[in-house]
Write a protein that holds these residues in place. Structure first.
Motif, PDB file in Angstrom:
ATOM      1  N   ALA A  86      -1.977  13.718 -16.984  1.00  0.00           N
ATOM      2  CA  ALA A  86      -0.940  14.613 -17.510  1.00  0.00           C
ATOM      3  C   ALA A  86      -0.498  15.601 -16.440  1.00  0.00           C
ATOM      4  N   VAL A  87      -1.437  16.031 -15.602  1.00  0.00           N
ATOM      5  CA  VAL A  87      -1.084  16.950 -14.527  1.00  0.00           C
ATOM      6  C   VAL A  87      -0.593  16.189 -13.301  1.00  0.00           C
ATOM      7  N   ALA A 143       0.647  12.960 -12.839  1.00  0.00           N
ATOM      8  CA  ALA A 143       1.833  12.100 -12.817  1.00  0.00           C
ATOM      9  C   ALA A 143       3.114  12.874 -12.512  1.00  0.00           C
ATOM     10  N   PRO A 144       3.348  14.028 -13.178  1.00  0.00           N
ATOM     11  CA  PRO A 144       4.539  14.811 -12.801  1.00  0.00           C
ATOM     12  C   PRO A 144       4.487  15.264 -11.350  1.00  0.00           C
ATOM     13  N   PHE A 145       3.288  15.614 -10.894  1.00  0.00           N
ATOM     14  CA  PHE A 145       3.128  16.044  -9.516  1.00  0.00           C
ATOM     15  C   PHE A 145       3.523  14.928  -8.553  1.00  0.00           C
ATOM     16  N   LEU A 191       5.609  12.512  -9.137  1.00  0.00           N
ATOM     17  CA  LEU A 191       7.073  12.398  -9.158  1.00  0.00           C
ATOM     18  C   LEU A 191       7.703  13.460  -8.260  1.00  0.00           C
ATOM     19  N   TRP A 192       7.115  14.663  -8.301  1.00  0.00           N
ATOM     20  CA  TRP A 192       7.628  15.749  -7.467  1.00  0.00           C
ATOM     21  C   TRP A 192       7.499  15.398  -5.981  1.00  0.00           C
TER      22      TRP A 192
END
Lengths: 365, 263
Positions: A346-347, A349-351, A353-354
């Motif tokens: 959860a932490v 995967a967005p990171f 993408l960033w």
């Protein structure tokens, strides 16, 4: 005519610190060591039961006042939380360091054991033992005992890394696109074989597999630490010896060779190190993703890509973050537990993408 | 001394270099010239230990193929044509990678300053804190040269002459920096080291080289002093276009030679 620069008047000077991030890296090591020192007792004190942090510390140091801790709390802390925290430190460090080593080996900041199929390969090794350990592989499990699970995962990870390197690297150049695509293919292949094994598993094995596959530090025991600990410790101890070689490799294989690095040996040790750390971690905790890519990337932003500092700081930060994620995972829905893999994904995967957005111009697919 | 005898290099089934024999002496700038695809880079890669070769290449009296990477690293440094970099290193960190082998010949406090001194020599003072990827092609090339200089900073160490192997060191540089870089090579040779450089500019070659190895179709067409190698008939044949040495353009047409520069 041509004037040598060194013939020019020499001003007495001291080394300027411009472009030199070594001092910053040393400070980071100290800060991260302190952070891990704080995260460890915090992890011991957090959980569904309310054993107090102070009492836990006193108990750990062996001078707890009689009765400061109830017998129940003592069992919770010493037999459940302590092995869990120790395992968290080992696995967090192993995942972060193997990510950093793999990125150095592939000369690519996007290489991550979870992304390119190494974890899936290790998982296949582990599942083989869980499902076939009593039948087809019985002689093996009888011979290796508690080590059969981590060793099988290590072999699975090693095989995947070797194939991946062969496919993605030609004449010392790694193609990012080939690496990621080959990783997808290898991961799918390992997934298919794992699925087949799950299909033939019986009810008890299925329950074992489910718990294992969620990616969790729950169920940590001293026995698991004894099984996976030596392999992880060996990999972590090997990593510092790779630092100079990986630094040189970032200029390409031939330049590394010109600089005096025995490139083939560095690559072999790096591959075995990654497979060992990932294999042993996957064997005892299932797939915990994104630690290997998030931690080294964050650190490179602060201290730069020098592996002599990146590897130790990655070990420290990886351990702290996993302890923290584990604390979150077992308190956020207390008294139930969230698998830690969900928290890191959860932490992470967005990171990830960033990172891709930031690097869109640099990492050319 | 680096001594080649009947050196041949195969890449796959194709023979790229064959029958090359020459010796690059310490104290000399040896230039390798020749048209595109004549085998210059392949030859230099054999000398730097990158490609397998037939025949013999001896570095400081020892056969190259029997030496370990850390042994050759103390005897020569290599500037490749292009270097790709995958992580955000600063300029200073790149130059310091040249110290990996620990044989720069500089010790103590001076070693801490060496990277910055090397950057000054390639006219990049003040660039230490910049990120390598942000620099222009010519600046990157000079950063790499500073790294290479650090590796063998003392041209002679423990009585052993050391070599710079430079593959087109001035290819993306303006005229001022071409002269600075060739001056560094000249100084290195004058101080007792050796230089083998692939060059495309025949004027710079004539100006800085003590000896020329002219490659043509994988063979050493000629080896010798610039005045002996650079003759009309040979360069016309090798470069496949009519060329004449020492002829100035018609009066009034501008031409600029590096020989006219003052730095």
């Amino acid at each position: 005519m041509l004037q040598r620069v060194s013939d020019m008047p020499v001003v007495v000077r001291k080394p300027s610190t411009e472009g030199d991030r070594r001092q910053r890296a040393r400070i980071a090591i100290v800060i991260l060591a302190v952070a891990l020192g704080a995260a460890f007792p915090f992890s011991l004190a957090s959980g569904a039961s309310d054993a107090s942090a102070l009492a836990v510390l006193a108990e750990l140091l062996g001078n707890g006042a009689e009765g400061a801790m109830s017998a129940r709390d003592r069992i919770i802390v010493m037999d459940i939380r302590l092995p869990r925290a120790v395992l968290g430190v080992l696995i967090g460090a192993a995942l972060a360091v193997s990510g950093a080593v793999m990125q150095g080996l592939f000369r690519n900041p996007l290489a991550d054991p979870g992304l390119v199929g190494v974890s899936a390969g290790a998982g296949l090794g582990a599942i083989s033992i869980i499902v076939l350990g009593g039948t087809a592989l019985a002689p093996l499990t009888a011979l290796l005992g508690i080590y059969s699970l981590p060793l099988a995962a290590f072999l699975g990870g090693l095989l995947t890394t070797l194939v991946l390197y062969r496919v993605a690297t030609r004449r010392g150049q790694t193609s990012v696109a080939t690496m990621l695509l080959a990783g997808i293919a290898l991961g799918a292949m390992a997934g298919a074989l794992s699925g087949l094994l799950v299909y033939i598993a019986d009810d008890r094995q299925l329950r074992d597999l489910t718990f294992w596959g969620l990616g969790s530090l729950a169920g940590a025991t001293w026995l698991k630490i004894a099984a996976a600990g030596p392999i992880i410790a060996a990999a972590l101890l090997a990593a510092p010896f790779l630092a100079r070689g990986l630094n040189a490799l970032s200029l390409g294989e031939s330049t590394a060779n010109h600089l005096g690095i025995p490139v083939q040996r560095v690559k072999s040790v790096a591959i075995v190190t990654v497979a060992g750390a990932v294999g042993a971690s996957v064997a005892v905790s299932g797939g915990i993703g994104f630690v290997g890519i998030v931690v080294p990337h964050l650190l490179r932003l602060v201290i730069g890509p020098d592996n002599r500092y990146l590897l130790p700081t990655a070990a420290l930060l990886g351990a702290s973050l996993l302890l923290l994620a584990d604390s979150v995972s077992r308190t956020i829905v207390a008294p139930a537990e969230l698998p830690i893999g969900i928290v890191t994904a959860a932490v992470g995967a967005p990171f990830f993408l960033w990172i891709l957005l930031r690097k869109r111009g640099v990492v050319d697919l | 001394m680096i001594e080649l005898s009947e050196v041949a290099v195969d890449i796959g089934p194709k023979r790229i270099v064959s029958g090359v024999t020459f010796a690059a002496q310490a104290g000399d700038v040896t230039a390798i010239v020749g048209p595109n695809g004549s085998g210059k880079t392949t030859l230099l890669k054999a000398i730097s230990g990158e490609w397998a070769y037939r025949g013999s290449i001896s570095v400081a009296g020892r056969e190259l193929r029997t030496m370990k990477p850390w042994q050759t690293a103390g005897l020569r440094a290599v500037l490749p044509q292009a270097t790709t970099l995958s992580f955000p290193f600063t300029v200073l960190e790149i130059v310091r990678l040249g110290l990996t082998s620990g044989r720069s010949g500089v010790e103590g406090a001076a070693l801490e300053l060496l990277a910055e001194e090397a950057l000054e020599r390639v006219d990049l003072a003040g660039f230490a804190g910049r990120f390598y990827q942000e620099l222009s092609g010519g600046e990157q090339q000079r950063v790499q040269l500073a790294r290479v200089l650090c590796q063998v900073w003392q041209p002679v160490l423990d009585g052993q002459a050391r070599f710079l192997l430079l593959d087109e060191p001035v290819s993306s540089l303006d005229i001022k920096h071409q002269l600075i870089i060739m001056g560094i090579a000249r100084d290195f040779a004058n101080a007792g080291g050796g230089v083998i450089a692939i060059l495309h500019d025949l004027n710079l070659t004539a100006m800085f080289a003590d000896r020329i190895v002219m490659m043509h179709r994988g063979r050493a067409e000629a080896v010798g002093k610039p005045a002996d190698v650079l003759v009309d008939e040979r360069i016309s044949r090798v470069f496949e276009c009519g060329l004449r040495v020492g002829v100035t353009p018609a009066a009034g047409a501008p031409f600029v030679l590096p020989q006219s520069a003052s730095l």
